[in-house]
Motif scaffolding. Structure first.
Motif, PDB file in Angstrom:
ATOM      1  N   ARG A  47      -0.496  -2.092   0.651  1.00 23.85           N
ATOM      2  CA  ARG A  47      -0.281  -0.836  -0.321  1.00 23.85           C
ATOM      3  C   ARG A  47       0.272   0.316   0.585  1.00 23.85           C
ATOM      4  O   ARG A  47       1.235   1.107   0.232  1.00 23.85           O
ATOM      5  CB  ARG A  47      -1.426  -0.498  -1.011  1.00 23.85           C
ATOM      6  CG  ARG A  47      -1.912  -1.198  -2.032  1.00 23.85           C
ATOM      7  CD  ARG A  47      -3.043  -0.722  -2.938  1.00 23.85           C
ATOM      8  NE  ARG A  47      -3.559  -1.686  -3.668  1.00 23.85           N
ATOM      9  CZ  ARG A  47      -4.830  -1.612  -4.241  1.00 23.85           C
ATOM     10  NH1 ARG A  47      -5.697  -0.738  -4.247  1.00 23.85           N
ATOM     11  NH2 ARG A  47      -5.386  -2.597  -5.219  1.00 23.85           N
ATOM     12  N   GLN A  48      -0.422   0.612   1.748  1.00 22.30           N
ATOM     13  CA  GLN A  48       0.325   1.663   2.671  1.00 22.30           C
ATOM     14  C   GLN A  48       1.373   1.316   3.058  1.00 22.30           C
ATOM     15  O   GLN A  48       2.251   2.443   3.220  1.00 22.30           O
ATOM     16  CB  GLN A  48      -0.641   2.092   3.880  1.00 22.30           C
ATOM     17  CG  GLN A  48      -2.122   2.380   3.556  1.00 22.30           C
ATOM     18  CD  GLN A  48      -3.127   2.454   4.705  1.00 22.30           C
ATOM     19  OE1 GLN A  48      -2.803   2.040   6.027  1.00 22.30           O
ATOM     20  NE2 GLN A  48      -4.468   3.003   4.520  1.00 22.30           N
ATOM     21  N   SER A 107       8.602   3.158   0.566  1.00 21.87           N
ATOM     22  CA  SER A 107       9.229   3.915  -0.472  1.00 21.87           C
ATOM     23  C   SER A 107       9.679   5.341  -0.394  1.00 21.87           C
ATOM     24  O   SER A 107      10.276   6.127  -0.812  1.00 21.87           O
ATOM     25  CB  SER A 107       8.250   3.737  -1.879  1.00 21.87           C
ATOM     26  OG  SER A 107       7.166   4.249  -1.628  1.00 21.87           O
ATOM     27  N   LYS A 108       8.952   6.063   0.674  1.00 20.49           N
ATOM     28  CA  LYS A 108       9.085   7.551   0.785  1.00 20.49           C
ATOM     29  C   LYS A 108      10.528   7.691   1.608  1.00 20.49           C
ATOM     30  O   LYS A 108      11.197   7.053   2.240  1.00 20.49           O
ATOM     31  CB  LYS A 108       8.207   7.988   1.658  1.00 20.49           C
ATOM     32  CG  LYS A 108       6.950   8.299   1.134  1.00 20.49           C
ATOM     33  CD  LYS A 108       5.729   8.707   2.091  1.00 20.49           C
ATOM     34  CE  LYS A 108       4.263   9.013   1.056  1.00 20.49           C
ATOM     35  NZ  LYS A 108       3.536   9.603   1.829  1.00 20.49           N
ATOM     36  N   ARG A 149       3.973   2.130   0.240  1.00 20.30           N
ATOM     37  CA  ARG A 149       4.166   3.748  -0.037  1.00 20.30           C
ATOM     38  C   ARG A 149       5.038   4.085   1.191  1.00 20.30           C
ATOM     39  O   ARG A 149       5.917   5.002   0.741  1.00 20.30           O
ATOM     40  CB  ARG A 149       2.676   4.414   0.223  1.00 20.30           C
ATOM     41  CG  ARG A 149       2.010   4.095  -1.269  1.00 20.30           C
ATOM     42  CD  ARG A 149       0.821   5.050  -1.206  1.00 20.30           C
ATOM     43  NE  ARG A 149      -0.439   4.523  -1.550  1.00 20.30           N
ATOM     44  CZ  ARG A 149      -1.411   4.136  -1.290  1.00 20.30           C
ATOM     45  NH1 ARG A 149      -1.873   4.982  -0.021  1.00 20.30           N
ATOM     46  NH2 ARG A 149      -2.300   3.487  -1.399  1.00 20.30           N
TER      47      ARG A 149
END
Length: 141
Positions: free
Chosen positions: A133-134, A140-141, A137
């Motif tokens: 998940r990290q 996606s940034k 994330r």
């Protein structure tokens, strides 16, 4: 690759060596004492074939490839895990299923061990999921 087989006469001769646990037409099992002796002598600077010869083995019967493979296997195991890695693991567990009925205490102990293993596996999967998940994330940034 051709595999060198032991004749009946060679097997009989090898069985007389105190450093041989078992021998068949295809394989030889050395004692733990010989493996330790081998490592000690190798560390003193002796060549593998010289060590086997000093231990009373017929070098021609064994063949250079078998000596080289055993030498590499034992030295690698020793470097990675020490003397305990040279022990024959088959003497501790035959791999055969238990035929007798387990006592309640033994069943409890086994179930407890299984539960701890599953809990550790579960924790690992949770951490893996969190790391995934990290990573998503960050991408996606």
């Amino acid at each position: 690759m051709t595999k060198k087989f032991f004749s009946e006469q060679q097997q009989a001769q090898l069985k007389l060596n105190p450093y041989v646990k078992t021998v068949s037409a295809k394989a030889i099992t050395y004692t733990d004492e010989f493996k330790e002796f081998f490592i000690d002598e190798y560390d003193k600077g002796k060549y593998p074939s010289e060590i086997f010869l000093d231990a009373g083995f017929d070098i021609e019967a064994l063949g250079p490839a078998r000596i080289r493979r055993a030498s590499n296997r034992w030295r690698t195991a020793y470097k990675e895990h020490g003397l305990t890695a040279l022990e024959d693991a088959r003497k501790h567990a035959s791999g055969r299923p238990l035929e007798r009925e387990l006592s309640l205490e033994e069943k409890y102990t086994r179930l407890e061990a299984k539960m701890k293993l599953l809990e550790a596996e579960n924790e690992f999967l949770k951490k893996l999921d969190q790391l995934e998940r990290q990573l998503i994330r960050k991408k996606s940034k």
